[in-house]
Design a protein around this motif. Structure first.
Motif, PDB file in Angstrom:
ATOM      1  N   THR A 188    -111.826 -23.669  64.168  1.00  0.00           N
ATOM      2  CA  THR A 188    -112.303 -24.922  64.931  1.00  0.00           C
ATOM      3  C   THR A 188    -113.328 -25.601  64.098  1.00  0.00           C
ATOM      4  OG1 THR A 188    -112.067 -23.733  67.066  1.00  0.00           O
ATOM      5  CG2 THR A 188    -113.511 -25.505  66.817  1.00  0.00           C
ATOM      6  N   VAL A 189    -113.312 -26.622  63.661  1.00  0.00           N
ATOM      7  CA  VAL A 189    -114.099 -27.690  62.949  1.00  0.00           C
ATOM      8  C   VAL A 189    -114.854 -28.676  63.444  1.00  0.00           C
ATOM      9  CG1 VAL A 189    -114.165 -28.926  60.684  1.00  0.00           C
ATOM     10  CG2 VAL A 189    -112.550 -26.809  60.963  1.00  0.00           C
ATOM     11  N   LEU A 190    -116.427 -28.698  63.409  1.00  0.00           N
ATOM     12  CA  LEU A 190    -117.013 -29.924  63.891  1.00  0.00           C
ATOM     13  C   LEU A 190    -117.129 -30.980  62.910  1.00  0.00           C
ATOM     14  CD1 LEU A 190    -118.974 -31.269  66.192  1.00  0.00           C
ATOM     15  CD2 LEU A 190    -120.813 -30.114  64.828  1.00  0.00           C
ATOM     16  N   LEU A 191    -116.741 -32.299  63.499  1.00  0.00           N
ATOM     17  CA  LEU A 191    -116.625 -33.406  62.315  1.00  0.00           C
ATOM     18  C   LEU A 191    -117.824 -34.244  62.925  1.00  0.00           C
ATOM     19  CD1 LEU A 191    -112.814 -34.240  62.072  1.00  0.00           C
ATOM     20  CD2 LEU A 191    -114.347 -32.676  60.540  1.00  0.00           C
ATOM     21  N   VAL A 192    -118.811 -34.771  62.126  1.00  0.00           N
ATOM     22  CA  VAL A 192    -119.555 -35.565  62.551  1.00  0.00           C
ATOM     23  C   VAL A 192    -119.713 -36.580  61.389  1.00  0.00           C
ATOM     24  CG1 VAL A 192    -122.401 -35.792  62.856  1.00  0.00           C
ATOM     25  CG2 VAL A 192    -121.133 -33.497  63.404  1.00  0.00           C
ATOM     26  N   GLY A 193    -119.986 -37.926  62.009  1.00  0.00           N
ATOM     27  CA  GLY A 193    -119.996 -39.171  61.252  1.00  0.00           C
ATOM     28  C   GLY A 193    -121.527 -39.755  61.587  1.00  0.00           C
TER      29      GLY A 193
ATOM     30  N   PHE B 205    -119.318 -37.599  67.237  1.00  0.00           N
ATOM     31  CA  PHE B 205    -118.936 -35.891  67.405  1.00  0.00           C
ATOM     32  C   PHE B 205    -117.878 -35.382  67.763  1.00  0.00           C
ATOM     33  CE2 PHE B 205    -123.519 -36.277  68.258  1.00  0.00           C
ATOM     34  CZ  PHE B 205    -124.196 -35.699  67.366  1.00  0.00           C
ATOM     35  N   ALA B 206    -116.784 -34.830  66.821  1.00  0.00           N
ATOM     36  CA  ALA B 206    -115.513 -34.354  67.141  1.00  0.00           C
ATOM     37  C   ALA B 206    -115.193 -33.062  66.837  1.00  0.00           C
ATOM     38  CB  ALA B 206    -114.563 -35.313  66.375  1.00  0.00           C
ATOM     39  N   LEU B 207    -114.730 -32.489  67.809  1.00  0.00           N
ATOM     40  CA  LEU B 207    -113.920 -31.013  67.448  1.00  0.00           C
ATOM     41  C   LEU B 207    -112.546 -31.122  67.175  1.00  0.00           C
ATOM     42  CD1 LEU B 207    -115.598 -28.382  70.163  1.00  0.00           C
ATOM     43  CD2 LEU B 207    -116.069 -28.694  67.658  1.00  0.00           C
ATOM     44  N   VAL B 208    -112.076 -30.447  66.187  1.00  0.00           N
ATOM     45  CA  VAL B 208    -110.586 -30.475  65.699  1.00  0.00           C
ATOM     46  C   VAL B 208    -110.221 -28.864  65.630  1.00  0.00           C
ATOM     47  CG1 VAL B 208    -108.708 -30.988  64.202  1.00  0.00           C
ATOM     48  CG2 VAL B 208    -111.002 -32.653  64.739  1.00  0.00           C
ATOM     49  N   ARG B 209    -109.323 -28.582  66.179  1.00  0.00           N
ATOM     50  CA  ARG B 209    -108.877 -27.027  66.087  1.00  0.00           C
ATOM     51  C   ARG B 209    -107.626 -26.786  65.596  1.00  0.00           C
ATOM     52  NH1 ARG B 209    -110.202 -21.932  67.604  1.00  0.00           N
ATOM     53  NH2 ARG B 209    -108.794 -20.594  68.631  1.00  0.00           N
ATOM     54  N   LEU B 210    -107.438 -26.133  64.603  1.00  0.00           N
ATOM     55  CA  LEU B 210    -106.024 -25.588  64.054  1.00  0.00           C
ATOM     56  C   LEU B 210    -105.776 -24.237  64.897  1.00  0.00           C
ATOM     57  CD1 LEU B 210    -104.043 -25.649  62.043  1.00  0.00           C
ATOM     58  CD2 LEU B 210    -105.102 -23.987  60.475  1.00  0.00           C
TER      59      LEU B 210
ATOM     60  N   VAL C 200    -117.142 -22.559  67.040  1.00  0.00           N
ATOM     61  CA  VAL C 200    -117.152 -23.442  66.219  1.00  0.00           C
ATOM     62  C   VAL C 200    -117.366 -23.001  64.796  1.00  0.00           C
ATOM     63  CG1 VAL C 200    -118.389 -25.963  65.511  1.00  0.00           C
ATOM     64  CG2 VAL C 200    -118.138 -24.903  68.033  1.00  0.00           C
ATOM     65  N   ASP C 201    -116.463 -22.780  64.023  1.00  0.00           N
ATOM     66  CA  ASP C 201    -116.271 -21.996  62.874  1.00  0.00           C
ATOM     67  C   ASP C 201    -116.983 -22.721  61.671  1.00  0.00           C
ATOM     68  OD1 ASP C 201    -114.811 -19.847  63.932  1.00  0.00           O
ATOM     69  OD2 ASP C 201    -113.106 -21.288  64.069  1.00  0.00           O
ATOM     70  N   ARG C 202    -116.743 -24.081  61.564  1.00  0.00           N
ATOM     71  CA  ARG C 202    -116.998 -24.792  60.462  1.00  0.00           C
ATOM     72  C   ARG C 202    -117.494 -26.166  60.662  1.00  0.00           C
ATOM     73  NH1 ARG C 202    -115.907 -20.387  58.818  1.00  0.00           N
ATOM     74  NH2 ARG C 202    -114.897 -19.724  57.086  1.00  0.00           N
ATOM     75  N   TYR C 203    -118.031 -26.872  60.086  1.00  0.00           N
ATOM     76  CA  TYR C 203    -118.476 -28.283  60.262  1.00  0.00           C
ATOM     77  C   TYR C 203    -118.526 -29.255  58.941  1.00  0.00           C
ATOM     78  CZ  TYR C 203    -122.970 -27.041  58.071  1.00  0.00           C
ATOM     79  OH  TYR C 203    -123.925 -26.580  57.101  1.00  0.00           O
ATOM     80  N   ALA C 204    -118.265 -30.352  58.967  1.00  0.00           N
ATOM     81  CA  ALA C 204    -118.309 -31.282  57.945  1.00  0.00           C
ATOM     82  C   ALA C 204    -119.016 -32.476  58.559  1.00  0.00           C
ATOM     83  CB  ALA C 204    -116.760 -31.544  57.625  1.00  0.00           C
TER      84      ALA C 204
ATOM     85  N   THR D 284    -120.996 -29.778  54.286  1.00  0.00           N
ATOM     86  CA  THR D 284    -119.904 -28.739  54.946  1.00  0.00           C
ATOM     87  C   THR D 284    -120.102 -27.396  54.416  1.00  0.00           C
ATOM     88  OG1 THR D 284    -117.592 -28.612  55.435  1.00  0.00           O
ATOM     89  CG2 THR D 284    -118.142 -29.222  53.233  1.00  0.00           C
ATOM     90  N   ASN D 285    -119.685 -26.790  55.427  1.00  0.00           N
ATOM     91  CA  ASN D 285    -119.559 -25.147  54.883  1.00  0.00           C
ATOM     92  C   ASN D 285    -118.071 -24.760  54.878  1.00  0.00           C
ATOM     93  OD1 ASN D 285    -118.792 -25.167  58.065  1.00  0.00           O
ATOM     94  ND2 ASN D 285    -120.252 -23.709  58.513  1.00  0.00           N
TER      95      ASN D 285
END
Length: 295
Positions: free
Chosen positions: A63-68, A79-84, A135-139, A240-241
């Motif tokens: 699960t990745v948090l995307l922030v613009g 703020f968006a969450l995208v999950r594989l 929430v495993d990662r963020y960008a 990002t991490n």
């Protein structure tokens, strides 16, 4: 005439025997060639693992948090969450209003407050604690980074339900309704458009559909031969991490998803209401949905 018949028969037997012997020898020769030099299919190792041997496993979920954010004042655009989600074979996408409530235990009243205090890392932690989901990662990137990222990945077709027109505070947006090609600038304009009739929830709904549609359109292209250079370049655009190893280790999973029929990316929209302080409070249905989809 009777004297000629036995001779003709002998000739026929000789020709037939010669032909059969030649055929057998030819087949034996071909067998030797294939045994000593077997045909090697030039198939990339990632494709082999994804097509023939890959089995969905829980450790590939992410699960990745995307922030613009805006480059001027560091306010978040989305703020968006995208999950594989490999076990279900889908990629859920959901966007949140920046003033969405967080539990008091996080120390922040809203996503915007958490972002202003500690950036995307603080938002990731607060979301995880509030809604009991990893929430495993963020960008986190600014508007120009988003434009550059989309342009590098490539344009995609998108059906815009309504025309978007806005020209205030130095922001000019002019998009017609209907099917069109979306580049980086149009992508940003749809996400940041401030005058949706239903306000921020419609903005979140349109943004989630846009991101999901873009993933479905471009996923296979991203996994092409230039994937290492493309992904490395994208990671350099944002704070990002996420590491390249995260992508490389999930390449078979992503390739597997790209080859499934249908569209793996699916858009979701939170539901709830706004309190007197202008904070969006998700309802019980959204809380359950977040746990079911992202936990």
């Amino acid at each position: 005439m009777s004297d000629q018949s036995p001779k003709k028969q002998k000739v026929r037997f000789f020709v037939l025997a010669f032909a059969l012997s030649f055929f057998v020898l030819a087949m034996m020769g071909l067998m030797v060639v294939f045994i000593l030099n077997p045909v090697q299919e030039q198939t990339p190792s990632s494709q082999i693992s994804a097509d023939a041997f890959y089995l969905p496993k829980e450790e590939d979920n992410l699960t990745v948090l995307l922030v613009g954010h805006t480059p001027q004042n560091e306010e978040a655009i989305f703020f968006a969450l995208v999950r594989l989600d490999m076990l279900s074979g889908r990629i859920p996408v959901i966007l949140f209003p920046e003033q969405m409530a967080l539990d008091e235990e996080t120390g922040f009243g809203s996503l915007a407050e958490a972002y202003q205090s500690g950036g995307a890392a603080a938002v990731s932690k607060a979301l995880s604690e509030t809604y009991s989901m990893p929430v495993d990662r963020y960008a986190d990137g600014d508007s120009q980074s988003l434009i550059d990222a989309v342009n590098r990945i490539g344009i995609a077709e998108y059906e815009l339900d309504q025309a978007l027109s806005y020209n205030e505070n130095g922001i000019f947006i002019s998009l017609s309704a209907g099917r069109q090609l979306i580049d980086g600038q149009k992508f940003l304009d749809i996400l940041r458009y401030p005058d949706y009739e239903e306000g921020q929830l419609e903005q979140c709904r349109e943004g989630a559909h846009l991101i999901a549609s873009y993933i479905n359109s471009r996923l296979e292209a991203v996994l092409g031969q230039n994937a290492p250079a493309l992904v490395s370049g994208l990671l350099d655009l944002v704070d990002t991490n996420i590491s390249y190893l995260d992508f490389e280790s999930r390449l078979p999973a992503l390739t597997f998803l790209s080859k499934l029929s249908g569209e793996p990316a699916q858009a979701y929209t939170p539901t709830g209401g706004w309190n007197k302080d202008g904070v969006f409070v998700p309802d019980a249905a959204t809380r359950r949905q977040l746990v079911q989809i992202f936990a």
